[in-house]
Design a protein around this motif. Structure first.
Motif, mmCIF file in Angstrom:
data_model
loop_
_atom_site.group_PDB
_atom_site.id
_atom_site.type_symbol
_atom_site.label_atom_id
_atom_site.label_comp_id
_atom_site.label_asym_id
_atom_site.label_seq_id
_atom_site.Cartn_x
_atom_site.Cartn_y
_atom_site.Cartn_z
ATOM 1 N N ASP A 289 10.308 -0.982 15.482
ATOM 2 C CA ASP A 289 9.849 -1.695 14.293
ATOM 3 C C ASP A 289 10.358 -3.132 14.253
ATOM 4 N N GLU A 290 11.558 -3.342 14.803
ATOM 5 C CA GLU A 290 12.159 -4.667 14.806
ATOM 6 C C GLU A 290 12.885 -4.882 16.137
ATOM 7 N N SER A 298 15.407 1.724 15.505
ATOM 8 C CA SER A 298 14.089 1.381 14.949
ATOM 9 C C SER A 298 12.959 1.913 15.820
ATOM 10 N N SER A 359 3.771 -5.840 16.037
ATOM 11 C CA SER A 359 3.702 -6.151 14.614
ATOM 12 C C SER A 359 2.358 -6.818 14.335
ATOM 13 N N TYR A 401 16.024 -12.718 13.753
ATOM 14 C CA TYR A 401 16.329 -11.993 14.984
ATOM 15 C C TYR A 401 17.412 -12.678 15.823
#
Length: 449
Positions: A289-290, A298, A359, A401
């Motif tokens: 997800d990240e 994630s 994403s 990030y």
């Protein structure tokens, strides 16, 4: 053919006194061959017991109550002298006799001989062992030949590897002549892959058709295993296996369950994917997800790409003569799937866990890995437009990030532009995981002691 695992085996027997070595890995990656070659060079006496070729052997050991009983039965099966400290005993295809893994503790404790074991489908077969001898068994996974092993099999010299290592470390351009030659070898690797039998067929004949016959024989062997472990169609192994090439060739390369059955959910298929992974047949690359450390937190379990364990096998499953098109570097076809498969294979062989990032707002990164305590986003570009990487730019510019650099694996020479490292795809093997560090930490307990 020089294999990296040789050094691991050598280090083990040079330094380990009270353990046995178990080499795992998919079928046909060269486990038995490398063990035999090592034994010939390093031990005076070598005993090999194959539980698949001789089913009676396993039954003969069933009634052995002690290590002494076990060794007595071994001595009755061989005419090789059993000399203390000079004999290596090799148990092959141990998936056919998993009890040997439990027994190895007592054999190691007895202390007279050295032991090495190997087998296929061990990730599947050995899960239900009642007593895994922790501390008595070191497990090493063997993979198909990586690209550098393939280069050495094709007589590329150590001097060239030193030059490539220096160029990668210092971010310097590689001599154009050498770069083109190694890129040609990489294209060949996409076709031949890393299965030793396929590599050997090429080295002996230089005939791609002979290589494809070997590869299809290996695929047939994998399907035989699948049929053996899926007799009642409770799993969907063969359907999934057959779909891998077409799914990788689709636009987003993600495995779409609807291609199998419109009404089934992931939970219905999950055990099938796990089986293919544990058998060493397929490489799942999970979506995160990240792109933040640790990636595993994630990870999405039901969003993934599924690659084959060997890129040569993938190429052999495509039709319409893709081998010649790859070798000729034709630009009218999409090489993305085979390039990404080669990169996934290379990363796994060097110890990296495989993830990708997707994403709707930021786009998709082909791979994200953890290296030296940081996230490294990777884009794989097989075409000429390798400088176009919107998702990579977006992620690198995201202050949340804090990713210092991105990597683009392409067919061009080394160069660095801003915080993007453009690197020839054949240097993927230069990426290294940090070694396990010994952390010494002491608390100041002054006043409490």
């Amino acid at each position: 053919m020089r294999r990296k695992i040789w050094d691991e085996i050598d280090h083990f027997f040079e330094n380990s006194q009270r353990q046995a070595l178990l080499i795992t890995g998919a079928r046909q990656v060269g486990k038995t061959y490398i063990i035999r070659e090592y034994a010939k060079r390093k031990f005076e006496y070598f005993i090999e017991i194959n539980f698949l070729e001789n089913k009676e052997v396993g039954r003969a050991f069933d009634s052995a109550a002690t290590a002494e009983d076990f060794l007595l039965r071994i001595s009755a099966m061989t005419n090789v002298p059993m000399i203390k400290g000079k004999t290596l005993i090799f148990f092959d295809e141990v998936q056919e006799c998993p009890e040997i893994v439990t027994m190895i503790k007592f054999l190691v404790d007895e202390g007279s001989y050295s032991y090495i074991m190997s087998g296929s489908l061990l990730g599947v077969e050995l899960k239900d062992i009642k007593s895994v001898p922790v501390g008595y068994l070191k497990i090493v996974e063997m993979f198909p030949m990586d690209f550098f092993e393939f280069c050495r099999a094709n007589k590329v010299s150590d001097e060239i590897f030193d030059l490539l290592q220096t160029a990668f470390a210092e971010r310097k351009q590689i001599d154009p002549f050498i770069h083109e030659k190694i890129m040609s070898l990489f294209r060949l690797y996409l076709v031949i892959g890393g299965m030793p039998a396929a590599v050997n067929a090429y080295l002996k004949t230089k005939n791609i058709q002979n290589v494809v016959e070997v590869q299809r024989g290996i695929i047939a062997l994998y399907k035989k295993d699948i049929a053996k472990y899926d007799p009642e169609n409770k799993l969907y192994l063969e359907n999934i296996f057959d779909l891998i090439p077409s799914e990788l060739n689709s636009k987003n390369k993600r495995f779409i369950l609807k291609k199998l059955n419109e009404n089934f959910k992931f939970s219905r298929y999950e055990n099938s994917f796990i089986w293919l992974k544990e058998a060493g047949v397929a490489l799942p690359v999970y979506c995160v997800d990240e792109p933040v450390i640790p990636l595993v937190l994630s990870r999405s379990t039901n969003l993934f790409k599924l690659f084959l364990a060997d890129v040569g096998l993938l190429s052999s499953m495509y039709m319409n003569g893709i081998q010649l098109k790859v070798l000729n570097g034709e630009i009218d076809i999409n090489f993305g799937s085979v390039w990404e498969n080669a990169v996934a294979q290379e990363l796994q062989a060097h110890g990296f866990d495989l993830y990708y990032f997707n994403s709707k707002k930021q786009g998709e990164l082909d791979f994200v890995i953890e290296q030296m305590g940081k996230i490294l986003p990777i884009e794989v570009k097989s075409g000429k437009n390798y400088t176009r990487h919107h998702a990579l730019n977006t992620v690198l510019s995201n202050e949340i990030y804090k990713i210092p650099e991105g990597l683009v694996l392409c067919s061009e020479n080394i160069r660095v532009e801003n915080n993007v490292f453009y690197c020839p795809v054949y240097l993927t093997g230069m990426l290294k995981k940090e070694e396990n560090l010994d952390y010494h930490y002491e608390i100041d307990l002054t006043g409490l002691v």
